[in-house]
Design a protein around this motif. Structure first.
Motif, PDB file in Angstrom:
ATOM      1  N   LYS A   1       7.945   0.857  23.611  1.00 22.44           N
ATOM      2  CA  LYS A   1       6.921   0.979  24.662  1.00 22.44           C
ATOM      3  C   LYS A   1       5.523   0.723  24.104  1.00 22.44           C
ATOM      4  CE  LYS A   1       9.388   4.237  27.592  1.00 22.44           C
ATOM      5  NZ  LYS A   1       9.442   5.618  28.091  1.00 22.44           N
ATOM      6  N   MET A   2       5.235   1.255  22.919  1.00 22.71           N
ATOM      7  CA  MET A   2       3.904   1.075  22.336  1.00 22.71           C
ATOM      8  C   MET A   2       3.631  -0.393  22.018  1.00 22.71           C
ATOM      9  SD  MET A   2       3.001   4.283  19.855  1.00 22.71           S
ATOM     10  CE  MET A   2       4.568   4.772  19.183  1.00 22.71           C
TER      11      MET A   2
ATOM     12  N   LEU B   1      -0.240   4.170  13.260  1.00 23.26           N
ATOM     13  CA  LEU B   1      -0.314   5.195  14.314  1.00 23.26           C
ATOM     14  C   LEU B   1      -1.515   6.102  14.054  1.00 23.26           C
ATOM     15  CD1 LEU B   1       3.408   6.308  14.623  1.00 23.26           C
ATOM     16  CD2 LEU B   1       2.140   4.788  16.127  1.00 23.26           C
TER      17      LEU B   1
ATOM     18  N   ARG C   1      -1.111  -2.953  15.615  1.00 20.70           N
ATOM     19  CA  ARG C   1       0.044  -3.638  15.042  1.00 20.70           C
ATOM     20  C   ARG C   1      -0.399  -4.937  14.408  1.00 20.70           C
ATOM     21  NH1 ARG C   1       0.149  -7.815  17.931  1.00 20.70           N
ATOM     22  NH2 ARG C   1      -0.272  -7.754  20.149  1.00 20.70           N
TER      23      ARG C   1
ATOM     24  N   ALA D   1      -2.405   9.088  19.502  1.00 22.46           N
ATOM     25  CA  ALA D   1      -1.214   8.426  20.044  1.00 22.46           C
ATOM     26  C   ALA D   1      -1.451   6.951  20.365  1.00 22.46           C
ATOM     27  CB  ALA D   1      -0.665   9.156  21.258  1.00 22.46           C
ATOM     28  N   THR D   2      -2.498   6.371  19.790  1.00 21.08           N
ATOM     29  CA  THR D   2      -2.692   4.933  19.930  1.00 21.08           C
ATOM     30  C   THR D   2      -2.206   4.258  18.659  1.00 21.08           C
ATOM     31  OG1 THR D   2      -4.941   5.037  19.059  1.00 21.08           O
ATOM     32  CG2 THR D   2      -4.687   5.204  21.459  1.00 21.08           C
ATOM     33  N   MET D   3      -2.033   2.935  18.736  1.00 21.10           N
ATOM     34  CA  MET D   3      -1.520   2.215  17.580  1.00 21.10           C
ATOM     35  C   MET D   3      -2.214   0.876  17.428  1.00 21.10           C
ATOM     36  SD  MET D   3       1.974   0.398  18.649  1.00 21.10           S
ATOM     37  CE  MET D   3       1.504  -1.223  18.189  1.00 21.10           C
TER      38      MET D   3
ATOM     39  N   ARG E   1       3.100  -2.276  25.234  1.00 23.88           N
ATOM     40  CA  ARG E   1       1.762  -2.015  25.776  1.00 23.88           C
ATOM     41  C   ARG E   1       0.675  -2.783  25.034  1.00 23.88           C
ATOM     42  NH1 ARG E   1       1.200   3.871  25.264  1.00 23.88           N
ATOM     43  NH2 ARG E   1       3.405   4.197  25.453  1.00 23.88           N
ATOM     44  N   SER E   2       0.918  -3.113  23.773  1.00 19.05           N
ATOM     45  CA  SER E   2      -0.091  -3.846  22.996  1.00 19.05           C
ATOM     46  C   SER E   2      -0.057  -5.346  23.280  1.00 19.05           C
ATOM     47  CB  SER E   2       0.111  -3.592  21.507  1.00 19.05           C
ATOM     48  OG  SER E   2       1.261  -4.267  21.029  1.00 19.05           O
TER      49      SER E   2
ATOM     50  N   ARG F   1      10.128   4.828  21.891  1.00 17.53           N
ATOM     51  CA  ARG F   1       8.668   5.000  21.866  1.00 17.53           C
ATOM     52  C   ARG F   1       7.973   3.816  21.205  1.00 17.53           C
ATOM     53  NH1 ARG F   1       7.333  11.403  20.992  1.00 17.53           N
ATOM     54  NH2 ARG F   1       8.548  12.109  22.766  1.00 17.53           N
ATOM     55  N   PHE F   2       8.523   3.348  20.078  1.00 18.22           N
ATOM     56  CA  PHE F   2       7.935   2.180  19.432  1.00 18.22           C
ATOM     57  C   PHE F   2       7.999   0.960  20.349  1.00 18.22           C
ATOM     58  CE2 PHE F   2       8.431   4.013  14.994  1.00 18.22           C
ATOM     59  CZ  PHE F   2       7.079   4.026  14.741  1.00 18.22           C
TER      60      PHE F   2
END
Length: 160
Positions: free
Chosen positions: A93-94, A134, A142, A138-140, A97-98, A90-91
């Protein structure tokens, strides 16, 4: 026998009106009843107007209830309970995506949470170490750990 209080004439005990002066011996004479009723009406009207003039004790109007703002982050609170390989995927993928390359997550570390946001450190293969924030939706966000001095963040150390 009794005496008339007005003329002092002697009258019998059964007499209701003095034969000399016309004084009424009845407690409830017409004039007395009229006076009592008139006085009672005046008192009743005065009391009613006094009661109407008193302030009412209605409770002050209450504002409508406001839903409390949740400071919990249920999305991020479930992350530590995930299996490490699922959490790593999951990390990965997130972060991808960023806009950063993260082919595999080698290590992740939960720093803690503040103000409903959860903070993690993530080490990605190919792009380095990241501080990840987080949100409950469910958005993040970084930030690279090598630039942590600029954002005053500490990587790989839990919040105290």
């Amino acid at each position: 026998m009794k005496r008339c209080p007005k003329c002092r004439d002697n009258v019998s005990d059964q007499t209701t009106v003095c034969r000399v002066c016309g004084h009424s011996f009845s407690i409830f004479g017409f004039h007395r009843i009229a006076m009592i009723l008139g006085l009672g009406t005046v008192v009743a009207v005065s009391l009613a107007s006094l009661i109407d003039s008193l302030p009412t004790r209605d409770p002050p109007p209450q504002p409508p209830p406001v839903a409390p703002i949740s400071t919990r982050n249920s999305f991020a609170e479930n992350f530590p309970a995930l299996a490490s390989d699922v959490r790593a995927a999951r990390f990965s993928k997130m972060i991808a995506r960023s806009g950063e390359a993260c082919t595999a997550v080698k290590k992740s570390f939960y720093l803690g949470s503040r103000d409903g946001l959860a903070y993690w450190n993530v080490r990605c293969e190919g792009s380095g170490d990241w501080m990840v924030q987080l949100k409950n939706d469910a958005t993040m966000t970084r930030v690279a750990c090598d630039s942590h001095a600029e954002v005053k963040a500490r990587c790989w150390k839990p919040f105290s």
